[in-house]
Design an enzyme around this catalytic site. Structure first.
Site, PDB file in Angstrom:
ATOM      1  CG  HIS A 142      22.798 -26.329  46.138  1.00 51.72           C
ATOM      2  ND1 HIS A 142      21.881 -27.351  46.194  1.00 51.72           N
ATOM      3  CD2 HIS A 142      22.141 -25.279  45.581  1.00 51.72           C
ATOM      4  CE1 HIS A 142      20.730 -26.944  45.693  1.00 51.72           C
ATOM      5  NE2 HIS A 142      20.859 -25.679  45.311  1.00 51.72           N
ATOM      6  CG  ASN A 221      19.259 -16.182  39.566  1.00 52.31           C
ATOM      7  OD1 ASN A 221      18.049 -16.032  39.415  1.00 52.31           O
ATOM      8  ND2 ASN A 221      20.074 -15.164  39.765  1.00 52.31           N
ATOM      9  CG  ASP A 279      14.921 -20.830  44.902  1.00 55.84           C
ATOM     10  OD1 ASP A 279      14.765 -21.978  45.378  1.00 55.84           O
ATOM     11  OD2 ASP A 279      16.040 -20.356  44.619  1.00 55.84           O
TER      12      ASP A 279
END
Length: 389
Positions: A142, A221, A279
């Site tokens: 991110h 994760n 994902d």
């Protein structure tokens, strides 16, 4: 419309049974058809001995097929409906478009462009948005500049995101200042709170569950690794707190994000909470070595891994749900456990009683699978949506 699926191994109540599946007006029924109904034009689907499973549900999908759900430009080009159509090829009949950490202006533009929608032969059902960020501590791929280090109050949430009516899940780090306090507000609005991208201790994670959190985002994760003195978020799988309020956890089973043994350990510890997610990012279904946009980042496939182009940090996956199911089967999970991780459990995590099962009244979203768990056909509401040539 009356539909009858015959000669199939039906996934029902935790087992594969040789049975018949009956459908009326897009929903599962149990009773036999009446003589009057039999006289009508009943559509019969011969499963030819194949597995008949509820359609797959992906609660964390960032995009695919070159399209990014965190991009205003892509969303205005019908990214959601385009991806929804392509997902049918992989057995997915319901999904949560996922928005990664973005700036305030982007949230205000993006959220109004994604709404819940019923599934049809034109595309998988949109169950609602999954907001992954910006309240994260272990940021992974991110954008650091967009991440927020705490939450002042509920007014800040409303100011940042705007209308939350089409949001189903939010991932946040519970140890951030103010995070625990806003969890009940999300729960009141039927938004599932998922613990993720977090350096939380086990005590902080348990506090989040007590406040109403019921999910863990991609176990292993972007979280503190397991330690024998403080197991962190992973410890929730055996926590007494989680026994009182059932916790679900998602795993990316692409053989990259987590070792097969780690995936198996988590499933053995808490089989009823085990959920598969992809994902997946815009790279899904696209040629390798092509740079794509994921929110503010450029992403690319490098050495078989989907990474941020500038840093090499893992940035989601490029697998389909069909591949994820086949992978965990190859790890040694049973067929039933592999399928329920992509059907029943994600539905239960969002309290979707009519999804992920073949109980009376449930939506007739189902797939036909061969013995290798390759999707051969996808049906939405009892209607054929995709078939392998």
């Amino acid at each position: 419309m009356l539909v009858e699926v015959i000669n199939g191994q039906i996934l029902r109540d935790g087992a594969l049974v040789n049975d018949t599946l009956r459908i009326q007006d897009g929903q599962i029924i149990e009773r036999p058809f009446t003589p009057e109904e039999v006289a009508q034009n009943i559509q019969r689907i011969d499963a030819q001995g194949m597995i008949v499973s509820p359609g797959y549900i992906d609660i964390q999908l960032n995009g695919g097929f070159g399209l990014d759900f965190s991009s205003v430009a892509d969303l205005t080009k019908n990214a959601v409906s385009t991806v929804a159509k392509r997902l049918l090829e992989h057995g997915v009949t319901s999904f949560c478009p996922t928005i990664i950490t973005s700036d305030a202006q982007s949230y205000k533009q993006i959220l109004p462009l994604i709404s819940r929608s019923k599934g049809s032969p034109k595309g998988a059902e949109v169950l609602g948005i999954h907001l992954e960020g910006p309240y994260l501590s272990n940021i992974g791929a991110h954008k650091k500049e967009c991440v927020r280090s705490g939450i002042a109050d509920w007014n800040e949430i409303q100011e940042l995101y705007g209308d939350l009516k089409d949001v189903s899940i939010i991932t946040l780090a519970p140890e951030l200042p103010g995070a625990i306090q806003v969890i009940p507000e999300f729960v009141k609005r039927n938004i599932a709170v998922s613990i993720g991208h977090s350096n939380s201790t086990i005590v902080q994670a348990e506090e989040a569950v007590q406040a109403g959190a019921t999910l863990i985002t991609h176990l292993f994760n972007a979280m503190t690794p397991f330690h024998h003195r403080d197991p962190g978020i992973i410890g929730l799988l055996t926590s007494e707190v989680s026994q009182k309020r059932k916790i679900y956890f998602s795993v990316i089973a692409d053989k990259i994000h987590a070792h097969p043994y780690s995936v198996k350990i988590s499933q053995k510890i808490h089989p009823d909470g085990f959920i598969l997610i992809t994902d997946a990012i815009p790279i899904l279904g696209m040629p390798a070595n092509v740079v794509h946009q994921l929110g503010p980042n450029e992403v690319v496939m490098k050495d078989g891994r989907a990474v941020v182009a500038s840093t090499g940090i893992l940035a989601g996956s490029a697998i389909s749900m069909e591949e994820a199911v086949r992978n965990v089967r190859s790890f040694g999970l049973s067929i039933v456990d592999s399928l329920e991780a992509a059907t029943l459990h994600p539905a239960q995590s969002l309290q979707l009683e009519k999804k992920g099962n073949f109980r009376v009244g449930s939506d007739a979203d189902f797939i036909l699978l061969n013995s290798e768990l390759e999707v051969q056909a996808t049906y939405v509401g009892g209607e054929l949506a995709w078939k392998r040539n």
